[in-house]
Each structure stands twice: as C-alpha cells, then as structure tokens.
Design an enzyme around this catalytic site. Structure first.
Site, PDB file in Angstrom:
ATOM      1  N   CYS A 112      47.305  59.043  -0.185  1.00 48.63           N
ATOM      2  CA  CYS A 112      46.100  58.232  -0.288  1.00 48.63           C
ATOM      3  C   CYS A 112      44.973  59.126   0.223  1.00 48.63           C
ATOM      4  O   CYS A 112      44.878  59.369   1.419  1.00 48.63           O
ATOM      5  CB  CYS A 112      46.204  56.962   0.550  1.00 48.63           C
ATOM      6  SG  CYS A 112      44.648  56.061   0.650  1.00 48.63           S
ATOM      7  N   CYS A 115      42.084  56.799   2.375  1.00 48.58           N
ATOM      8  CA  CYS A 115      42.376  56.309   3.733  1.00 48.58           C
ATOM      9  C   CYS A 115      43.804  56.747   4.025  1.00 48.58           C
ATOM     10  O   CYS A 115      44.019  57.936   4.144  1.00 48.58           O
ATOM     11  CB  CYS A 115      42.126  54.810   3.882  1.00 48.58           C
ATOM     12  SG  CYS A 115      42.640  53.748   2.536  1.00 48.58           S
TER      13      CYS A 115
END
Lengths: 211, 218
Positions: A112, A115
């Site tokens: 990711c 985040c």
C-alpha cells in the site's frame, strides 16, 4: 512485553522522543477516560484481540486448505471474502478480499503505497517494514530489489505482479505449494505458510525447513 | 493531496529491513495509541477516509520523521480537536479542562461485534459500470488538495481494467464529509514500462484500485 525498539537504528535520538510520546499517550488516555469517551476495558480487549487472536495463522490455514482442497481453492479464487469467512475469518480490514495465486510464471506482491492497508483479518497487524518508506516506495518500482532484501531471488522468466491496495480491497497471496509437501495434513501444511509468503515477500517453507 | 504519504516510486529511503519474530507492538504506548484510535472512531463520529486524511495532511518533514503510530496519534489528536472533544491545552495539561461532549464510549461488549462487522465499503450501484475487463483506460491527471487515493506515480498513464469490484464509497468525498457518493471501483493494471520507462524491471506489472472518476477511456 516487548519494549525493545530493535527496529530503530537511532536509539539515543529515539529514546527521548519515545518517552515524550509515551507521556502524551498516557495524558490522552487519562483525559479520554475521565471525559467518558473511552472505556479502558474496551482498549484492553482491542489490544488483546490483535496481540493474541488475529494473526497470520488465520491466513496460513486459508492457504493450507486451498492447497489441499481443489474445490476450496476454486471458491477462494472466485470470492475470497466468502471462502475465508467459511473458516471464520472476517471483519475489520478484511471486508473485501481478493486472493491471488503464485505460479512459476507469475509472482504476486502486495503493497500500500499511500498508507499501509493490509488484510488484518487473515494476517493480523502489518509488520513495521510493510509500513516503512523503503517498502512503500520501492515495491512498485523495483520489486526484485525489494525481494533481494528478503533474501528471495526468483527466476528471470517469472513475471512480477504488484498489487497496490489503494482502495478497501485487500489482497492475500497464495504462495506456491512447496515440493516435498505431498500427503501432509492441512495443519502441517499451515506450518509451511509464512506471513511474508502471503504478502509476496517470501516463499512458503519446505517441509525440511520447519521439521 | 500531494503529500509525503504518497511514496510510490520515490528513491533514497534505503533497504527494507525485515525484523525476525516481530511483535505486534514495539512499546506499551503503541498498544494504547492503536486501541485509542480504534475506540474513538464511534464516539468521534469520523470515518476511515477522514482518519486517513488526518494522518496524511501534514508537512512532509513531520510525516517522514514520525513513526507509524506517532502519525496515528497525531491524526487522532487532530480529529478530536476539530470536533472539540479534546483540545491541545488539555493534552498539555494532562487532564480535562473543558466540559465533555455528550458522546458514548465504546463498551467492552461491543468490541467483538464492531471488529466482526468491520466497515464494508461496497454499495448498491445505480448505473452499470462504464468500463469492462480488458478495456484500456488512462488515469486522469489530478492534483486535489484534499484526500485522494490515486497515487501520483500512476497519474496520466494507460492501463487495462483487470477486475471489477462494483460500486464503493468514494474516499475523496467521504473524507471531507461530503457523503459516500459511491462510484465503480476497478483494478487497473499497468505495464512497468508505461510507468517507469526503460528503467522498469523486465516483466513488471503494477495495479492500483481506481474509482471511476479517476479514469478516462484510452
């Protein structure tokens, strides 16, 4: 208790900062409790859940079942959320799961970049390296170099497929079943499935490695 | 926002350092910061997109110098301050200085049901999907000042629709309190060379999950 910051390379610098943070968190909990916004018993339960109940053993059982049961593997690839719920794993940060299968031709990796989205329901909370800037920045650009940091080298003709989980879809990698694991029970197979193998930064262990 | 959180493709951060037998938390305060954040969402009344924006909406220097749970903490403090739940002077004093707001704490009995329910983001869709699997699409060149989930490294690039996920809550609007405004969500896959040019590792393909309004036909 694991109050050792061995992921940190700047001990002296971080120690003063951490104690400052420690004090701040304590102050915050005091205020929130006194204001009646949080119940400390609920906090304890949340911590206990993710320290002792929800972890990569969940995902390992899913993978082991997919390796042993072709019909389950099919269901997992068609609708991973439902297939994983069959084993009792569901809920927060596992609401929408897609399972992706490694083959000799294709190796999947999950990141990711924005985040640190991660399939909590099957893997627990993400490790520090998964949340770190090096992993988040490099995986989409030079995944083979990232794999080298994990001691993993793949054949040149294996294509790398990186899934950047930018929405609420969570990805679970089904690693390749290791040679020599024929005839093992699901429980023994689950022992071969490491957390990293379900993120794509590792491979499943050979039976001789965990004997 | 074009912040330091959007790290895909940046250079210079060094090697990935795996930690053998890593614990779930590395300090007692991390446990509490984690639990406080999860427990405050209900009384606080914010959604996950607001939480993410609260964490990423800070200076690059601050973002890069804080640890993961320090960023969570900063985001939590900001969300609470914006709603008058806890203010900076109270945190500095270490005790309540202002009247409490009438919100109910998460009871211990609700922890397991809350975690089991999670926060599904799929929603009924009023219209059919604009794209189908195999369609070529170009990600739009956008630079919203608010929250977005289209990373910089894929903006303006051509990819192929690989998966359809139905309609999902649109984070860009949900983060600013403008409602869920569900849109179709797709997995869009790019050839490594489309993004990184001749420097791309051979055979690399990268996907992002992209909402309909991030995309245009190519």
């Amino acid at each position: 208790m694991s109050d050792h910051h061995h992921h940190d390379h700047h001990h002296d610098h971080d120690h003063s900062e951490l104690s400052e943070t420690e004090l701040r968190v304590r102050a915050l909990e005091t205020i929130l409790t006194e204001k009646g916004y949080v119940d400390p018993a609920a906090l304890d339960l949340l911590i206990e859940t993710y320290e002792t109940k929800v972890g990569p053993r969940n995902g390992a059982r899913v993978v082991a079942k997919a390796w042993s049961d072709p019909a389950y593997r099919e269901r997992l690839l068609q609708d991973a959320t439902a297939a994983i719920a069959e084993l009792g794993y569901s809920g927060r940060q596992g609401e929408h799961i897609v399972a992706v299968e490694n083959t000799p031709a294709t190796h999947n990796m999950v990141v990711c970049t924005l985040c640190s989205c991660y399939p909590w329901s099957v893997l627990g909370l993400p490790p520090v390296w998964y949340k770190s800037a090096p992993y988040r920045s490099r995986t989409v650009k030079e995944p083979r170099a990232v794999l080298a940091d994990f001691g993993v080298t793949l054949p040149d003709d294996t294509a790398i497929r990186v899934w950047d989980s930018t929405a609420e879809i969570r990805y679970l990698v089904i690693p390749m079943r290791p040679a020599g694991s024929e005839g093992l029970s699901e429980e023994r197979l689950a022992d071969l499935v490491t957390r990293d193998s379900m993120i794509g930064t590792g491979l499943a262990c050979a039976p001789t490695e965990v004997a | 926002m074009d912040g330091a959180h959007d790290m895909g493709g940046m250079d210079g951060f060094g090697p990935v350092v795996p930690e053998p037998n890593e614990p779930a938390f590395h300090a007692p305060w991390e446990r509490r910061a984690f639990a406080l954040t999860l427990a405050m969402a209900r009384p606080g009344g914010w959604n996950i997109d607001m939480s993410r924006f609260a964490r990423e909406n800070r200076s690059p220097a601050e973002h890069l110098s804080k640890s993961y749970y320090q960023i969570w903490l900063a985001g939590l403090e900001q969300l609470m301050a914006e709603r008058g739940l806890v203010t900076a002077d109270e945190i500095a004093a270490g005790q309540p200085l202002h009247p409490r707001r009438e919100v109910a704490a998460l009871p211990p009995a609700d922890v397991a049901p809350m975690l089991a329910r999670g926060g599904p983001t799929d929603r009924p869709s009023a219209a059919p999907a604009r794209f189908k699997i195999g369609d070529r699409v170009r990600t739009r060149t956008i630079h919203p000042r608010g929250h977005t989930r289209l990373p910089r490294y894929v903006r303006g690039h051509v990819g192929v629709i690989e998966l359809l996920h139905g309609a999902h809550v649109f984070p860009d609007s949900n983060a600013r309190g403008a409602g869920e405004q569900p849109q179709f969500l797709y997995t869009v896959t790019f050839d490594g060379r489309e993004i990184w040019g001749d420097d791309a590792e051979p055979g690399l393909r990268v996907s992002v999950d992209a909402w309909d309004s991030y995309l245009e036909p190519a």
